[in-house]
Write a protein that holds these residues in place. Sequence first.
Motif: not given
Length: 442
Positions: A337-343, A368-377, A431-435, A437-442
Amino acid sequence: MGRKLLLDKAHIEGIRYYKTYRDNGGYAAAEKVLKNMSPDQVVEEVKKSGLRGRGGAGFPTGLKWSFLAKPEGVPRYLVCNADESEPGTFKDRYLMEFIPHLLIEGLLISSFALGANTTYIYIRGEYAWIPDILEQAISEAKEAGWLGKNIQGTGFDLEIYVQRGAGAYICGEETALIESLEGKRGNPRIKPPFPAVKGLYQCPTVVNNVETLATVVPIINIGGEEYAKYGTGKSTGTKLISACGNINKPGVYEIEMNISVEEFIYSEEYCGGIPNGKRLKACIPGGSSVPIVPANLLLKTAKGEARMMTYESLSDGGFATGTMMGSGGFIVLDEDQCVVRHTMTLARFYHHESCGQCSPCREGTGWMEKVLKKIETGKGTLEDIDLLWDIQRRIEGNTICPLGDAAAWPVAAAIRHFRDEFEWHVTHPEEAQLRSFGLAHY
Ligand code: NAD
Ligand code: SF4
């Protein structure tokens, strides 16, 4: 097998209906109270039991009841908070759906103790099928003489009404709930005054959670002192836990508050371990409003002792390192699980549910939602992580109701415990972008 007080009869076929419930010892506690006890004696038993509010705050129930103002000629109300909306929390649903008479009996005893002749169950709008179950239980109880006028010849009158919410998370906050019950927009009120002094229609009101009120039944049946022998320390009795996420056996469990977190996650009696032999990464043990805890802190205390499923042990170290028992919504995350995505998902939820009354919450949750989305993607910078920390810090403690804190704490805990994961999203954008989009895992 752990001892059970609430779900001990849940397996009996037909327990949802009055006759089966009554044939299996139901309404014995109500009978005991109405025949042999005064309202003050009931309050005393609840105080002796050490029962703490099961909605999330863990406030001592007997103490809350004793705060209820009793001005002459002014009605008092009991409101059952069934607006169970905390992500990860679905234990009240189970109680209402399968053993509704346990709640009705608890409401009868509690209303008698508080001197309330009108009691409301405010239920989450999304639990669309449950009001019918409750209405049926109410009409069965009325037919059997447990509700209405002059109950069992005692002179005590009680009516119970079910009110559906319209799907707003904030209406689970007790003063927003009261506003909504009064027919207004569910905006939280500033406290004090607490509802115990000025609540529904400006009258003294006790708002208690479903599980809290149902627990009054076994307390009366076995006595407050006996109840207090269950559990440990200031965590007396049993607690319903709704377990979900990466576990083999999601569901609602009744635990005695004397087992370890490790036993709860890995034993066959409860969650049955993590699927596919994956490692435990983290857990949110009390519903989405409480801080996320990494596995190492979750299973052992700083002293190396086993962390227990109790109010004290889970909140050990305060919000800095520990977490809280909260509502008992136990969410398990495995190593994938990705904690950033979860948050980010949680931030989106709190932004959507903010009532908008106070600026730090209204503006901060969206920010917070906007900044988190920026980091997550994979589009964030290292400065964004500091910005995120700064935003949550300015929300906490600066709002009318706890939703602001509830939005800030998950972000703070995620950065505190998993900063490296936030930094990875910044330093590995592709890699973060791929993750994302659900195309990559840890
Ligand atoms: P709180 O600590 O402000 O209050 C707890 C209770 O004690 C309230 O009923 C309050 O009126 C009463 N109280 C406290 N001090 C009092 C006083 N001096 N006099 C009279 N009464 C007093 O917490 P809260 O806002 O009720 O609950 C917050 C918790 O709710 C969060 O920690 C979260 O875990 C939980 N929560 C649960 C759900 C759910 O679906 N179950 C949803 C959202 C949040
Ligand atoms: Fe509304 Fe958020 Fe303020 Fe609570 S903290 S009153 S939800 S704006």
